[in-house]
Design an enzyme around this catalytic site. Sequence first.
Site, PDB file in Angstrom:
ATOM      1  N   CYS A 130      25.482  38.486  67.102  1.00  0.00           N
ATOM      2  CA  CYS A 130      25.979  38.576  68.467  1.00  0.00           C
ATOM      3  C   CYS A 130      26.877  39.801  68.597  1.00  0.00           C
ATOM      4  O   CYS A 130      27.601  40.153  67.661  1.00  0.00           O
ATOM      5  CB  CYS A 130      26.753  37.300  68.796  1.00  0.00           C
ATOM      6  SG  CYS A 130      27.669  37.344  70.338  1.00  0.00           S
ATOM      7  N   HIS A 309      24.086  30.081  72.149  1.00  0.00           N
ATOM      8  CA  HIS A 309      25.257  30.747  71.565  1.00  0.00           C
ATOM      9  C   HIS A 309      26.017  31.538  72.632  1.00  0.00           C
ATOM     10  O   HIS A 309      27.243  31.399  72.772  1.00  0.00           O
ATOM     11  CB  HIS A 309      24.789  31.675  70.439  1.00  0.00           C
ATOM     12  CG  HIS A 309      25.885  32.501  69.832  1.00  0.00           C
ATOM     13  ND1 HIS A 309      26.477  32.182  68.630  1.00  0.00           N
ATOM     14  CD2 HIS A 309      26.489  33.649  70.250  1.00  0.00           C
ATOM     15  CE1 HIS A 309      27.397  33.084  68.343  1.00  0.00           C
ATOM     16  NE2 HIS A 309      27.416  33.994  69.311  1.00  0.00           N
ATOM     17  N   GLU A 310      25.318  32.367  73.400  1.00  0.00           N
ATOM     18  CA  GLU A 310      25.986  33.224  74.379  1.00  0.00           C
ATOM     19  C   GLU A 310      26.579  32.413  75.527  1.00  0.00           C
ATOM     20  O   GLU A 310      27.651  32.749  76.043  1.00  0.00           O
ATOM     21  CB  GLU A 310      25.009  34.275  74.912  1.00  0.00           C
ATOM     22  CG  GLU A 310      24.442  35.213  73.855  1.00  0.00           C
ATOM     23  CD  GLU A 310      25.510  35.986  73.089  1.00  0.00           C
ATOM     24  OE1 GLU A 310      26.588  36.264  73.667  1.00  0.00           O
ATOM     25  OE2 GLU A 310      25.273  36.304  71.906  1.00  0.00           O
ATOM     26  N   HIS A 313      29.929  31.330  74.577  1.00  0.00           N
ATOM     27  CA  HIS A 313      30.949  32.360  74.809  1.00  0.00           C
ATOM     28  C   HIS A 313      31.395  32.383  76.264  1.00  0.00           C
ATOM     29  O   HIS A 313      32.592  32.417  76.562  1.00  0.00           O
ATOM     30  CB  HIS A 313      30.401  33.736  74.441  1.00  0.00           C
ATOM     31  CG  HIS A 313      30.386  34.022  72.973  1.00  0.00           C
ATOM     32  ND1 HIS A 313      31.418  33.674  72.124  1.00  0.00           N
ATOM     33  CD2 HIS A 313      29.457  34.660  72.193  1.00  0.00           C
ATOM     34  CE1 HIS A 313      31.128  34.075  70.897  1.00  0.00           C
ATOM     35  NE2 HIS A 313      29.945  34.667  70.912  1.00  0.00           N
ATOM     36  N   HIS A 319      33.714  32.974  68.318  1.00  0.00           N
ATOM     37  CA  HIS A 319      32.893  32.754  67.132  1.00  0.00           C
ATOM     38  C   HIS A 319      33.566  31.724  66.238  1.00  0.00           C
ATOM     39  O   HIS A 319      34.790  31.686  66.115  1.00  0.00           O
ATOM     40  CB  HIS A 319      32.694  34.062  66.361  1.00  0.00           C
ATOM     41  CG  HIS A 319      31.678  34.960  67.000  1.00  0.00           C
ATOM     42  ND1 HIS A 319      31.787  36.328  67.033  1.00  0.00           N
ATOM     43  CD2 HIS A 319      30.523  34.675  67.662  1.00  0.00           C
ATOM     44  CE1 HIS A 319      30.748  36.845  67.666  1.00  0.00           C
ATOM     45  NE2 HIS A 319      29.970  35.857  68.066  1.00  0.00           N
TER      46      HIS A 319
END
Length: 599
Positions: A130, A309-310, A313, A319
């Site tokens: 990432c 995952h994004e 965020h 992370h």
Amino acid sequence: MLTVIRRIFIIQTFIFITAEKIFHSRDHSDVLNNIHQAELITDTDTAQRFLSKYGFIKAAGSEESQLSESSGDLDFSLSLDLHEGGTTSGSSSSDLQFVSALRDFQRLSDLPVTGVFDDATKAAMNKPRCGVMDDDQELKDVTGSNSTRNHIRTSTNTSHNHEHQAPVRKKRHLSALLKNTSLQKRDVSKWTGHMAFSKSVLKWRLIGEGYSSQLSIQEQKYIFRLAFRMWSEISPLQFIEDLHSPLENIDIRLGFGTGRHLGCSQRFDGAGREFAHAWFLGDIHFDDDEHFTVPNTGSGISLLKVAVHEIGHVLGLPHIYRPGSIMQPSYLPQDAGFEIDWMDRKSIQRLYGVCTGRFSTVFDWIRKEQTPYGEVVVRFNTYFMRDGLYWLYENRNNRTRYGDPVAVQVGWHGLPSGGVDAYVHVWNRKTDAVYFFKGMQYWRYDSENDHVFSHAPDGRLYPRLISEDFPGVSGPLDTAYYDRRDAHIYFFKGSQVFRFDVRMRRLASSSPQEMTEVFPAIVSGDHPVRSLDAAYFSYTHNTVFLLKGSLFWRVLSGKERRRRAFLPMNGLLAHRRVHEQWFDICDVHSSSLRTTRRR
């Protein structure tokens, strides 16, 4: 002379015309050779650039933290990374800083901590990852400071004995940080933690100028719908695809690009390393040079895993360097069935709270199944229902089944689409009958064939009036359950309990009684009193639970009463919150109900 000129023109024209590039493959595989490749980490110079880019080395006199917390008018979506100029203290200091950063990276990557740029470190740096900078707090943790990460690492990853703690909602609305409402987003590459959206329903859009060249629009949208749903299944957040509102009113915007892309201040580096980056409370960009694939594809990078995952965020998670976490910075190939694990669930719930809500029915569905070896076994599963949806709860894992909730009409064939008021399973040596109750009527359910019976044994059609076959009882009911210990059905209505003797097919002589009399409170005044949502005999816990609103009361079991004979029969223990016993029973937006993982 004219002839010569004409020949030259013809030759030039032929060369120009034949310069068009021809593509032959429908899967665009012949385009892959033109994809820009990311710079490989091969030596200490490229390693130093890597460590600087992802936050392991800070520029001298850097003002990053001040910029990220600024309340001024800077346009974070257009600004470049700004650093105040400074002086260096010499190569020895720089070398020490590099070694220190290298050791930090090795610790976080679970590599031998040598401070040497060896082959293992080189391989780790060259993994797809990432583009979000690693959290400052994470980097401080590797030197031994006390933090959330230490809590995460020392906490058990088993779910059986977890007691949910009240969420710490450390929120700050971005309107306090950015004056221009159109710029209410933050770059998570400078994530400072403990910030979250201030609303629970979020709009998203795959922007028209940011489609991938590798996947169809339908595939892209399906994957993003599924990724958002996976976060919705474990948090109070709901996500809706909005194709009509002005773009500035969209909470999360997604798009693909290469190099300089979509007006972003960051460049993508090409295929091989940085596959995506996210802007806090705003945008997610994917590097279209990467070979993104749909779920259940053996090669390439799973767009679903990267999207999950994004989105983490954008929702506020940094992370997380823990095996099994979806928030690890490096891409780790996993099987197609990956899910958001227990500790990642707890991390997002610390920002947004836990899922709460009342249920119309809770029950254990028991049925007989035949094993591959021909043996007949009795199995049960726990179900929660509300608002026409149901969740299967896996008691052994302390969570709902992945992919729930599901519409009642999809999983329970023939039942009312809006759900039911009560479930009763009369199960003894002579009878094995499942009933669902709704309003004034009831249905008998065929567990073997998984649908309601159309006809009763006497030939009459279902549904039938409750009062016809359960004399003395009429709908609508609050809830009901069958107690195998005394062979009675307990019907709840208002503040009263109707005990129905299934052998004699009539009410018990003492019925109806007040709920406070049949189920006395052990703690004075701690009682639901009336209007229960659900009453449920649990085969996992071998006892009865009464649910009302966000609370539940456990009925004293026979074993407990034998140990403490002074306690009343059917006594109610002190109330607890439903989410403390049954975790992550979360709603999803109605638009995503049909978005399920394809097998």
